[in-house]
Scaffold this motif. Structure first.
Motif, PDB file in Angstrom:
ATOM      1  N   TYR A  43       0.831  -1.204   0.000  1.00 23.27           N
ATOM      2  CA  TYR A  43       0.000   0.000   0.000  1.00 23.27           C
ATOM      3  C   TYR A  43       0.871   1.262   0.000  1.00 23.27           C
ATOM      4  O   TYR A  43       0.649   2.180  -0.786  1.00 23.27           O
ATOM      5  CB  TYR A  43      -0.943  -0.013   1.209  1.00 23.27           C
ATOM      6  CG  TYR A  43      -1.859   1.174   1.279  1.00 23.27           C
ATOM      7  CD1 TYR A  43      -3.061   1.198   0.590  1.00 23.27           C
ATOM      8  CD2 TYR A  43      -1.520   2.285   2.045  1.00 23.27           C
ATOM      9  CE1 TYR A  43      -3.907   2.296   0.653  1.00 23.27           C
ATOM     10  CE2 TYR A  43      -2.348   3.386   2.107  1.00 23.27           C
ATOM     11  CZ  TYR A  43      -3.548   3.382   1.411  1.00 23.27           C
ATOM     12  OH  TYR A  43      -4.373   4.486   1.477  1.00 23.27           O
ATOM     13  N   VAL A  44       1.869   1.306   0.866  1.00 22.86           N
ATOM     14  CA  VAL A  44       2.704   2.511   0.930  1.00 22.86           C
ATOM     15  C   VAL A  44       3.625   2.629  -0.282  1.00 22.86           C
ATOM     16  O   VAL A  44       4.005   3.745  -0.654  1.00 22.86           O
ATOM     17  CB  VAL A  44       3.476   2.658   2.266  1.00 22.86           C
ATOM     18  CG1 VAL A  44       2.513   2.775   3.429  1.00 22.86           C
ATOM     19  CG2 VAL A  44       4.464   1.545   2.489  1.00 22.86           C
ATOM     20  N   ASP A  45       3.946   1.508  -0.934  1.00 17.78           N
ATOM     21  CA  ASP A  45       4.668   1.599  -2.211  1.00 17.78           C
ATOM     22  C   ASP A  45       3.818   2.384  -3.206  1.00 17.78           C
ATOM     23  O   ASP A  45       4.320   3.256  -3.919  1.00 17.78           O
ATOM     24  CB  ASP A  45       4.965   0.208  -2.775  1.00 17.78           C
ATOM     25  CG  ASP A  45       6.124  -0.485  -2.076  1.00 17.78           C
ATOM     26  OD1 ASP A  45       6.853   0.165  -1.306  1.00 17.78           O
ATOM     27  OD2 ASP A  45       6.294  -1.707  -2.315  1.00 17.78           O
ATOM     28  N   GLY A  46       2.544   2.074  -3.246  1.00 19.83           N
ATOM     29  CA  GLY A  46       1.631   2.808  -4.118  1.00 19.83           C
ATOM     30  C   GLY A  46       1.521   4.268  -3.719  1.00 19.83           C
ATOM     31  O   GLY A  46       1.470   5.156  -4.581  1.00 19.83           O
ATOM     32  N   LEU A  47       1.499   4.514  -2.422  1.00 18.80           N
ATOM     33  CA  LEU A  47       1.393   5.888  -1.935  1.00 18.80           C
ATOM     34  C   LEU A  47       2.572   6.735  -2.405  1.00 18.80           C
ATOM     35  O   LEU A  47       2.403   7.914  -2.733  1.00 18.80           O
ATOM     36  CB  LEU A  47       1.278   5.908  -0.405  1.00 18.80           C
ATOM     37  CG  LEU A  47       1.134   7.275   0.255  1.00 18.80           C
ATOM     38  CD1 LEU A  47      -0.082   8.034  -0.277  1.00 18.80           C
ATOM     39  CD2 LEU A  47       1.041   7.104   1.779  1.00 18.80           C
ATOM     40  N   HIS A  48       3.763   6.155  -2.465  1.00 15.98           N
ATOM     41  CA  HIS A  48       4.922   6.900  -2.961  1.00 15.98           C
ATOM     42  C   HIS A  48       4.657   7.437  -4.365  1.00 15.98           C
ATOM     43  O   HIS A  48       4.933   8.604  -4.656  1.00 15.98           O
ATOM     44  CB  HIS A  48       6.176   6.010  -2.966  1.00 15.98           C
ATOM     45  CG  HIS A  48       6.900   5.982  -1.668  1.00 15.98           C
ATOM     46  ND1 HIS A  48       6.500   5.212  -0.597  1.00 15.98           N
ATOM     47  CD2 HIS A  48       8.009   6.633  -1.258  1.00 15.98           C
ATOM     48  CE1 HIS A  48       7.331   5.393   0.408  1.00 15.98           C
ATOM     49  NE2 HIS A  48       8.271   6.259   0.029  1.00 15.98           N
ATOM     50  N   PHE A  49       4.133   6.593  -5.230  1.00 13.40           N
ATOM     51  CA  PHE A  49       3.883   7.037  -6.604  1.00 13.40           C
ATOM     52  C   PHE A  49       2.668   7.939  -6.696  1.00 13.40           C
ATOM     53  O   PHE A  49       2.632   8.857  -7.522  1.00 13.40           O
ATOM     54  CB  PHE A  49       3.779   5.835  -7.545  1.00 13.40           C
ATOM     55  CG  PHE A  49       5.116   5.170  -7.734  1.00 13.40           C
ATOM     56  CD1 PHE A  49       6.107   5.784  -8.487  1.00 13.40           C
ATOM     57  CD2 PHE A  49       5.394   3.962  -7.132  1.00 13.40           C
ATOM     58  CE1 PHE A  49       7.359   5.193  -8.637  1.00 13.40           C
ATOM     59  CE2 PHE A  49       6.636   3.360  -7.275  1.00 13.40           C
ATOM     60  CZ  PHE A  49       7.623   3.977  -8.030  1.00 13.40           C
ATOM     61  N   PHE A  96      -6.247   0.046   7.715  1.00 14.72           N
ATOM     62  CA  PHE A  96      -5.161   0.950   8.073  1.00 14.72           C
ATOM     63  C   PHE A  96      -5.707   2.292   8.515  1.00 14.72           C
ATOM     64  O   PHE A  96      -6.491   2.921   7.803  1.00 14.72           O
ATOM     65  CB  PHE A  96      -4.224   1.182   6.879  1.00 14.72           C
ATOM     66  CG  PHE A  96      -3.668  -0.059   6.262  1.00 14.72           C
ATOM     67  CD1 PHE A  96      -3.271  -1.140   7.032  1.00 14.72           C
ATOM     68  CD2 PHE A  96      -3.531  -0.157   4.884  1.00 14.72           C
ATOM     69  CE1 PHE A  96      -2.760  -2.295   6.451  1.00 14.72           C
ATOM     70  CE2 PHE A  96      -3.017  -1.302   4.284  1.00 14.72           C
ATOM     71  CZ  PHE A  96      -2.637  -2.371   5.077  1.00 14.72           C
ATOM     72  N   SER A  97      -5.256   2.753   9.667  1.00 10.99           N
ATOM     73  CA  SER A  97      -5.575   4.112  10.097  1.00 10.99           C
ATOM     74  C   SER A  97      -4.656   5.073   9.352  1.00 10.99           C
ATOM     75  O   SER A  97      -3.630   4.664   8.794  1.00 10.99           O
ATOM     76  CB  SER A  97      -5.351   4.258  11.606  1.00 10.99           C
ATOM     77  OG  SER A  97      -3.957   4.146  11.894  1.00 10.99           O
ATOM     78  N   GLU A  98      -5.010   6.343   9.334  1.00 12.89           N
ATOM     79  CA  GLU A  98      -4.130   7.328   8.697  1.00 12.89           C
ATOM     80  C   GLU A  98      -2.776   7.361   9.381  1.00 12.89           C
ATOM     81  O   GLU A  98      -1.749   7.524   8.721  1.00 12.89           O
ATOM     82  CB  GLU A  98      -4.780   8.708   8.676  1.00 12.89           C
ATOM     83  CG  GLU A  98      -5.900   8.794   7.657  1.00 12.89           C
ATOM     84  CD  GLU A  98      -6.475  10.189   7.458  1.00 12.89           C
ATOM     85  OE1 GLU A  98      -5.989  11.147   8.084  1.00 12.89           O
ATOM     86  OE2 GLU A  98      -7.413  10.306   6.660  1.00 12.89           O
ATOM     87  N   GLU A  99      -2.752   7.164  10.686  1.00 15.22           N
ATOM     88  CA  GLU A  99      -1.482   7.149  11.415  1.00 15.22           C
ATOM     89  C   GLU A  99      -0.621   5.968  10.979  1.00 15.22           C
ATOM     90  O   GLU A  99       0.594   6.099  10.805  1.00 15.22           O
ATOM     91  CB  GLU A  99      -1.733   7.098  12.930  1.00 15.22           C
ATOM     92  CG  GLU A  99      -2.359   8.358  13.501  1.00 15.22           C
ATOM     93  CD  GLU A  99      -3.858   8.508  13.199  1.00 15.22           C
ATOM     94  OE1 GLU A  99      -4.546   7.490  12.904  1.00 15.22           O
ATOM     95  OE2 GLU A  99      -4.349   9.646  13.241  1.00 15.22           O
ATOM     96  N   THR A 100      -1.247   4.805  10.787  1.00 15.75           N
ATOM     97  CA  THR A 100      -0.518   3.625  10.318  1.00 15.75           C
ATOM     98  C   THR A 100       0.033   3.860   8.922  1.00 15.75           C
ATOM     99  O   THR A 100       1.177   3.497   8.624  1.00 15.75           O
ATOM    100  CB  THR A 100      -1.447   2.391  10.326  1.00 15.75           C
ATOM    101  OG1 THR A 100      -1.896   2.153  11.658  1.00 15.75           O
ATOM    102  CG2 THR A 100      -0.745   1.152   9.793  1.00 15.75           C
ATOM    103  N   ILE A 101      -0.769   4.466   8.067  1.00 17.90           N
ATOM    104  CA  ILE A 101      -0.343   4.758   6.694  1.00 17.90           C
ATOM    105  C   ILE A 101       0.855   5.705   6.716  1.00 17.90           C
ATOM    106  O   ILE A 101       1.858   5.471   6.031  1.00 17.90           O
ATOM    107  CB  ILE A 101      -1.510   5.367   5.882  1.00 17.90           C
ATOM    108  CG1 ILE A 101      -2.601   4.307   5.659  1.00 17.90           C
ATOM    109  CG2 ILE A 101      -1.007   5.943   4.559  1.00 17.90           C
ATOM    110  CD1 ILE A 101      -3.912   4.864   5.127  1.00 17.90           C
ATOM    111  N   ILE A 102       0.773   6.751   7.512  1.00 21.02           N
ATOM    112  CA  ILE A 102       1.855   7.737   7.578  1.00 21.02           C
ATOM    113  C   ILE A 102       3.129   7.104   8.122  1.00 21.02           C
ATOM    114  O   ILE A 102       4.216   7.292   7.566  1.00 21.02           O
ATOM    115  CB  ILE A 102       1.415   8.965   8.410  1.00 21.02           C
ATOM    116  CG1 ILE A 102       0.369   9.758   7.614  1.00 21.02           C
ATOM    117  CG2 ILE A 102       2.603   9.843   8.782  1.00 21.02           C
ATOM    118  CD1 ILE A 102      -0.346  10.824   8.408  1.00 21.02           C
TER     119      ILE A 102
END
Length: 161
Positions: A68-74, A137-143
């Motif tokens: 998920y966070v790999d996607g968030l980078h892009f 995932f909470s926003e805090e977990t995502i961050i």
């Protein structure tokens, strides 16, 4: 919640990559869109939400968060390409199920290829955060997950990745 800090971190990483790989004269927008699509596909594969023919369970929470966070980078990189430096996620947009959510995200990304529209990006971002909600995932977990992976991405650049 504001994502300004993540946009700033992503801008630093993007600048580093452009400088170190001598990409100053290259338009990376469409490559970033394709990378986002690929990462989204990897995430869908780990959730197994579309694999109606299989009884195998989804990957672990940690693996899904990393994809998920790999996607968030892009996603952040695409936003930066559109001149966005911060975004408030006031209302995460969610579909009926994960498959519908993934399909909607694919559609929005495709639309962004044809039209660099900030309003469309905001909808995409909200749907991406909505996907995170659906995945637990909470926003805090995502961050926090983003920050950890961003550090790994810098380390990879140090190692000539």
């Amino acid at each position: 919640m504001s994502f300004k800090e993540l946009f700033e971190m992503q801008e630093i990483l993007n600048t580093r990559i452009v400088d170190e790989h001598q990409l100053h004269n290259e338009d990376l927008y469409e490559k970033r869109l394709l990378a986002l699509l690929v990462e989204l596909g990897e995430l869908a594969n780990e959730t197994r939400c579309f694999k109606y023919w299989s009884l195998k369970p989804p990957s672990s929470y940690e693996v899904i968060l990393e994809e998920y966070v790999d996607g968030l980078h892009f996603l952040l990189s695409v936003g930066l390409d559109l001149g966005i430096k911060d975004i408030e996620d006031d209302e995460s947009l969610q579909r009926e199920n994960l498959t519908d959510q993934f399909l909607s995200l694919y559609q929005r990304i495709g639309e962004l290829q044809g039209e660099k529209d900030i309003s469309l990006f905001r909808t995409l971002f909200s749907e991406f955060i909505g996907l995170g909600d659906m995945l637990g995932f909470s926003e805090e977990t995502i961050i926090e997950g983003y920050k950890e992976k961003n550090q790994i991405n810098h380390q990879r650049q140090d190692e000539g990745y």
